[in-house]
Scaffold this active site. Sequence first.
Site, short mmCIF file in Angstrom:
data_model
loop_
_atom_site.label_atom_id
_atom_site.label_comp_id
_atom_site.label_asym_id
_atom_site.label_seq_id
_atom_site.Cartn_x
_atom_site.Cartn_y
_atom_site.Cartn_z
N SER A 145 -36.60 -33.09 -58.97
CA SER A 145 -37.62 -34.39 -59.08
C SER A 145 -36.87 -35.44 -58.18
O SER A 145 -35.68 -35.57 -58.24
CB SER A 145 -37.64 -34.63 -60.40
OG SER A 145 -38.44 -36.11 -60.45
N TYR A 158 -33.40 -38.59 -68.48
CA TYR A 158 -34.34 -37.57 -67.54
C TYR A 158 -33.74 -37.38 -66.22
O TYR A 158 -33.61 -36.39 -65.80
CB TYR A 158 -35.77 -37.83 -67.84
CG TYR A 158 -36.47 -36.73 -66.90
CD1 TYR A 158 -36.91 -35.32 -67.27
CD2 TYR A 158 -37.08 -37.14 -65.63
CE1 TYR A 158 -37.75 -34.73 -66.81
CE2 TYR A 158 -38.00 -36.37 -65.07
CZ TYR A 158 -38.12 -35.07 -65.32
OH TYR A 158 -39.03 -34.20 -64.72
N1 LIG Z 1 -44.72 -33.40 -64.09
C1 LIG Z 1 -44.11 -34.30 -63.36
O1 LIG Z 1 -44.27 -35.58 -63.10
C2 LIG Z 1 -42.91 -33.64 -62.55
C3 LIG Z 1 -42.41 -34.36 -61.33
C4 LIG Z 1 -41.16 -33.70 -60.98
C5 LIG Z 1 -40.67 -32.47 -61.53
N2 LIG Z 1 -41.32 -31.98 -62.59
C6 LIG Z 1 -40.64 -30.71 -62.82
O2 LIG Z 1 -41.58 -29.59 -62.91
C7 LIG Z 1 -41.24 -28.66 -63.89
C8 LIG Z 1 -42.55 -28.61 -64.62
O3 LIG Z 1 -43.13 -29.53 -64.94
P1 LIG Z 1 -44.99 -29.71 -65.62
O4 LIG Z 1 -45.35 -30.79 -64.94
O5 LIG Z 1 -45.29 -28.09 -65.35
O6 LIG Z 1 -44.72 -29.89 -66.82
P2 LIG Z 1 -45.46 -29.10 -68.24
O7 LIG Z 1 -46.77 -28.77 -67.88
O8 LIG Z 1 -45.16 -30.11 -69.53
O9 LIG Z 1 -44.84 -27.84 -68.63
C9 LIG Z 1 -43.33 -27.90 -69.14
C10 LIG Z 1 -43.27 -26.67 -69.70
O10 LIG Z 1 -41.64 -26.43 -70.29
C11 LIG Z 1 -41.76 -25.56 -71.64
N3 LIG Z 1 -40.68 -26.05 -72.34
C12 LIG Z 1 -40.04 -27.15 -72.75
N4 LIG Z 1 -38.97 -26.93 -73.44
C13 LIG Z 1 -38.88 -25.63 -73.54
C14 LIG Z 1 -38.17 -24.73 -74.31
N5 LIG Z 1 -37.25 -25.22 -75.01
N6 LIG Z 1 -38.19 -23.42 -74.04
C15 LIG Z 1 -39.14 -22.74 -73.35
N7 LIG Z 1 -40.21 -23.56 -72.76
C16 LIG Z 1 -39.89 -25.02 -72.87
C17 LIG Z 1 -43.06 -26.35 -72.21
O11 LIG Z 1 -43.68 -25.35 -72.97
P3 LIG Z 1 -44.36 -25.37 -74.28
O12 LIG Z 1 -45.69 -25.33 -73.92
O13 LIG Z 1 -43.85 -24.46 -75.41
O14 LIG Z 1 -44.17 -26.83 -74.75
C18 LIG Z 1 -43.86 -26.61 -71.17
O15 LIG Z 1 -44.90 -25.48 -71.06
C19 LIG Z 1 -40.36 -29.46 -64.92
O16 LIG Z 1 -39.01 -28.73 -64.68
C20 LIG Z 1 -40.46 -30.77 -64.49
O17 LIG Z 1 -39.16 -31.61 -64.83
C21 LIG Z 1 -42.40 -32.43 -63.26
#
Ligand SMILES: NC(=O)c1ccc[n+]([C@@H]2O[C@H](COP(=O)([O-])OP(=O)(O)OC[C@H]3O[C@@H](n4cnc5c(N)ncnc54)[C@H](OP(=O)(O)O)[C@@H]3O)[C@@H](O)[C@H]2O)c1
Length: 257
Positions: A145, A158
């Site tokens: 990120s 984070y």
């Molecule tokens: N959204 C942003 O602004 C952004 C920006 C830059 C980078 N990112 C990165 O992109 C990636 C995907 O993010 P996203 O936006 O798709 O987020 P998201 O929709 O919130 O999805 C994150 C997923 O991680 C899973 N998770 C969390 N803890 C876990 C654990 N202990 N074991 C297994 N699964 C777990 C959650 O599962 P549950 O459904 O079981 O809770 C959720 O489905 C992440 O690494 C995030 O940091 C996001």
Amino acid sequence: MAEQIGTDPGTVVLFGGRSEIGLATAARLAAGRTVVLAARRPDDLADSVAVITAAGADRVVTVGFDADDVDSHPGLIDRLIAEHGPIGIAVVAFGILGDAARAETDVAHALQIAHTDYYAQVSVLTLLANAMRARHSGTLIVFSSVAGVRVRRANYVYGSTKAGLDGFASGLTDALAGTGVRLLLARPGFVIGAMTRDLMASGVKPAPLSSTPDEVADAVVRAYHRGRATVWIPAALGAAAFALQFVPRAIWRRIPR
Ligand SMILES: NC(=O)c1ccc[n+]([C@@H]2O[C@H](COP(=O)([O-])OP(=O)(O)OC[C@H]3O[C@@H](n4cnc5c(N)ncnc54)[C@H](OP(=O)(O)O)[C@@H]3O)[C@@H](O)[C@H]2O)c1
């Protein structure tokens, strides 16, 4: 290895089977493949299965995966390969944003963020790299990120995990050079989606150069097919992030989320 670009044979495995960005990415890679959705509560993945099925996957499999239970990772990855064949593309998309203010003083919460967003990523990526190296093929897709490029005071816990992950993945990319295995490091900015929904509900405005999960997935899959090692989303964020390194600290520490 140019002939392998975008054509890694094998299954697509999404670690974080409900991740909005991960699911959008896996859907764009699913056609004609077996796709494994690895997530907590694997019996509650009907929506994710429907998305991947509609995207043209041959077969969709769900499996239990708790990123925090690192002792389970070796067995899980061995089992996935034994039951579904080699992993062609691993989309490693699990993560938590956490509560930035709480993480400043609540050590258990800070460690939870560090554990899921860094420690567990190191575990999964090392095991996947080992398995892919053994057959000289495969791609790891990793989500860093802009938050980790220059860590901001407003979300430094984070941000620090993303800085660590970005460094780890960059080093792993170099370690994999010449092995036939690739790593694609995605660096999105603020993504307007599930992970940031609560933040926006609390009044935080999307940062400049924000994107949507579909825009992230489009850019990542384009970069995958082009054989890129890194991709900023949107592309202009790369230049902006470079410039941000030069903002004086007294100003930098006042930058909001
Ligand atoms: N959204 C942003 O602004 C952004 C920006 C830059 C980078 N990112 C990165 O992109 C990636 C995907 O993010 P996203 O936006 O798709 O987020 P998201 O929709 O919130 O999805 C994150 C997923 O991680 C899973 N998770 C969390 N803890 C876990 C654990 N202990 N074991 C297994 N699964 C777990 C959650 O599962 P549950 O459904 O079981 O809770 C959720 O489905 C992440 O690494 C995030 O940091 C996001």
